[in-house]
Design a protein around this motif. Structure first.
Motif, mmCIF file in Angstrom:
data_model
loop_
_atom_site.group_PDB
_atom_site.id
_atom_site.type_symbol
_atom_site.label_atom_id
_atom_site.label_comp_id
_atom_site.label_asym_id
_atom_site.label_seq_id
_atom_site.Cartn_x
_atom_site.Cartn_y
_atom_site.Cartn_z
ATOM 1 N N VAL A 25 0.865 -1.176 0.000
ATOM 2 C CA VAL A 25 0.000 0.000 0.000
ATOM 3 C C VAL A 25 0.901 1.225 0.000
ATOM 4 O O VAL A 25 1.706 1.407 0.910
ATOM 5 C CB VAL A 25 -0.928 0.043 1.234
ATOM 6 C CG1 VAL A 25 -2.000 1.108 1.054
ATOM 7 C CG2 VAL A 25 -1.562 -1.316 1.492
ATOM 8 N N GLU A 29 -2.587 6.251 -0.262
ATOM 9 C CA GLU A 29 -3.546 5.236 -0.685
ATOM 10 C C GLU A 29 -4.242 4.607 0.522
ATOM 11 O O GLU A 29 -3.663 4.483 1.598
ATOM 12 C CB GLU A 29 -2.807 4.143 -1.463
ATOM 13 C CG GLU A 29 -3.710 3.104 -2.103
ATOM 14 C CD GLU A 29 -2.933 2.109 -2.935
ATOM 15 O OE1 GLU A 29 -3.501 1.600 -3.914
ATOM 16 O OE2 GLU A 29 -1.761 1.828 -2.599
ATOM 17 N N LEU A 31 -6.368 1.066 1.600
ATOM 18 C CA LEU A 31 -6.663 -0.313 1.224
ATOM 19 C C LEU A 31 -7.822 -0.792 2.083
ATOM 20 O O LEU A 31 -7.743 -0.792 3.309
ATOM 21 C CB LEU A 31 -5.449 -1.215 1.443
ATOM 22 C CG LEU A 31 -5.635 -2.679 1.040
ATOM 23 C CD1 LEU A 31 -5.745 -2.803 -0.480
ATOM 24 C CD2 LEU A 31 -4.476 -3.535 1.553
ATOM 25 N N GLU A 198 -11.330 8.192 -1.271
ATOM 26 C CA GLU A 198 -10.569 8.549 -2.467
ATOM 27 C C GLU A 198 -9.274 7.731 -2.489
ATOM 28 O O GLU A 198 -8.742 7.345 -1.451
ATOM 29 C CB GLU A 198 -10.254 10.043 -2.449
ATOM 30 C CG GLU A 198 -11.505 10.933 -2.382
ATOM 31 C CD GLU A 198 -11.168 12.383 -2.107
ATOM 32 O OE1 GLU A 198 -9.961 12.704 -1.972
ATOM 33 O OE2 GLU A 198 -12.122 13.180 -2.000
ATOM 34 N N SER A 199 -8.775 7.462 -3.675
ATOM 35 C CA SER A 199 -7.506 6.727 -3.834
ATOM 36 C C SER A 199 -7.531 5.421 -3.053
ATOM 37 O O SER A 199 -6.574 5.088 -2.348
ATOM 38 C CB SER A 199 -6.326 7.594 -3.373
ATOM 39 O OG SER A 199 -6.275 8.804 -4.090
ATOM 40 N N ALA A 200 -8.642 4.702 -3.171
ATOM 41 C CA ALA A 200 -8.797 3.455 -2.423
ATOM 42 C C ALA A 200 -8.934 2.270 -3.367
ATOM 43 O O ALA A 200 -9.434 2.396 -4.479
ATOM 44 C CB ALA A 200 -10.024 3.535 -1.516
ATOM 45 N N ARG A 201 -8.465 1.126 -2.906
ATOM 46 C CA ARG A 201 -8.698 -0.126 -3.618
ATOM 47 C C ARG A 201 -9.051 -1.189 -2.590
ATOM 48 O O ARG A 201 -8.872 -1.001 -1.384
ATOM 49 C CB ARG A 201 -7.481 -0.543 -4.441
ATOM 50 C CG ARG A 201 -6.188 -0.708 -3.677
ATOM 51 C CD ARG A 201 -5.008 -0.893 -4.630
ATOM 52 N NE ARG A 201 -3.738 -0.899 -3.941
ATOM 53 C CZ ARG A 201 -3.160 -1.989 -3.427
ATOM 54 N NH1 ARG A 201 -3.747 -3.170 -3.563
ATOM 55 N NH2 ARG A 201 -2.000 -1.906 -2.815
ATOM 56 N N THR A 202 -9.568 -2.315 -3.078
ATOM 57 C CA THR A 202 -10.089 -3.353 -2.193
ATOM 58 C C THR A 202 -9.250 -4.614 -2.284
ATOM 59 O O THR A 202 -8.860 -5.040 -3.372
ATOM 60 C CB THR A 202 -11.553 -3.680 -2.547
ATOM 61 O OG1 THR A 202 -12.343 -2.496 -2.401
ATOM 62 C CG2 THR A 202 -12.100 -4.769 -1.641
ATOM 63 N N LEU A 203 -8.977 -5.212 -1.119
ATOM 64 C CA LEU A 203 -8.328 -6.510 -1.045
ATOM 65 C C LEU A 203 -9.343 -7.497 -0.498
ATOM 66 O O LEU A 203 -9.786 -7.382 0.639
ATOM 67 C CB LEU A 203 -7.103 -6.449 -0.132
ATOM 68 C CG LEU A 203 -6.369 -7.778 0.121
ATOM 69 C CD1 LEU A 203 -5.812 -8.349 -1.180
ATOM 70 C CD2 LEU A 203 -5.256 -7.592 1.145
ATOM 71 N N GLN A 204 -9.747 -8.465 -1.341
ATOM 72 C CA GLN A 204 -10.737 -9.465 -0.945
ATOM 73 C C GLN A 204 -10.041 -10.618 -0.231
ATOM 74 O O GLN A 204 -9.146 -11.241 -0.781
ATOM 75 C CB GLN A 204 -11.464 -9.974 -2.196
ATOM 76 C CG GLN A 204 -12.492 -11.049 -1.926
ATOM 77 C CD GLN A 204 -13.622 -10.551 -1.029
ATOM 78 O OE1 GLN A 204 -13.781 -11.052 0.082
ATOM 79 N NE2 GLN A 204 -14.375 -9.578 -1.504
#
Length: 212
Positions: A25, A29, A31, A198-204
């Motif tokens: 990360v 950012e 996560l 904002e500026s986020a992503r996902t970890l499944q």
């Protein structure tokens, strides 16, 4: 700066919960950890904070302070609010300011503009002199979150931070996280609710679970 996890294997109660997980990360950012109950979100956050020792793998904060542990560079907010009922709202916040390093005990650093700004951001300024025992569940949660703004730490590790929060209070939290990442901070958040980050992503994490 970036948070790096390499080939993590983490066990809880003799069961492998995280198996060979790697990710990074970057500064600026967020996560978001997603997955059903038991998928390892809380376990992963605790491993990142150093509360659980991985069976294998490593976690490091590249570009951080080499003289400090990762936990000493992180705000860690779990399910408990860490609020002392016998203290007032402002006394609870001042304690966290002193404890987390915004100033020495009894100094004005932890009780000045920064403390006022933290309470104001989370809508607690009118309750500053109230004993925490009289706060609602949502108010106690906001008080627990206020410590995010009382001292600078580059990494935020948040476990279900919206628990007990209404829509308006959740928006206050999202605004704080977005401001943190905009200033170059890093956030890792376990949540069941969609957040306008904002500026986020996902970890499944669902596929990381291994049956006992």
């Amino acid at each position: 700066m970036q948070l790096v996890a390499e080939d993590l294997i983490v066990e809880r109660g003799g069961r492998c919960v995280i198996d060979g997980l790697s990710f990074a990360v970057a500064a600026g950012e967020a996560l978001v950890l997603a997955g059903a109950n038991g998928s390892g979100k809380t376990t992963l956050l605790r491993a990142l904070a150093g509360f659980i020792r991985p069976v294998r793998g490593a976690v490091r904060l590249e570009g951080g302070d080499e003289e400090l542990t990762l936990a000493e560079q992180a705000h860690v907010v779990g399910h408990a609010n860490a609020v002392k009922s016998s203290l007032t709202v402002v006394e609870n916040t001042a304690f966290w300011g002193n404890y987390l390093g915004s100033g020495p005990p009894n100094s004005s650093a932890a009780t000045g503009e920064r403390l006022d700004a933290a309470l104001r951001h989370f809508g607690l300024d009118d309750l500053a002199d109230f004993p925490a025992a009289y706060l609602s569940a949502g108010q106690k949660r906001r008080l627990g979150l206020a410590r995010l703004l009382i001292a600078d730490r580059p990494l935020w590790l948040l476990d279900e931070p919206t628990v007990s929060l209404d829509t308006a209070s959740s928006e206050r939290l999202v605004a704080a996280v977005n401001a943190h990442t905009k200033s170059g901070g890093i956030a890792v958040i376990a949540t069941h609710l969609p957040l306008a980050l904002e500026s986020a992503r996902t970890l499944q994490l669902a596929h990381q679970r291994i049956a006992a």
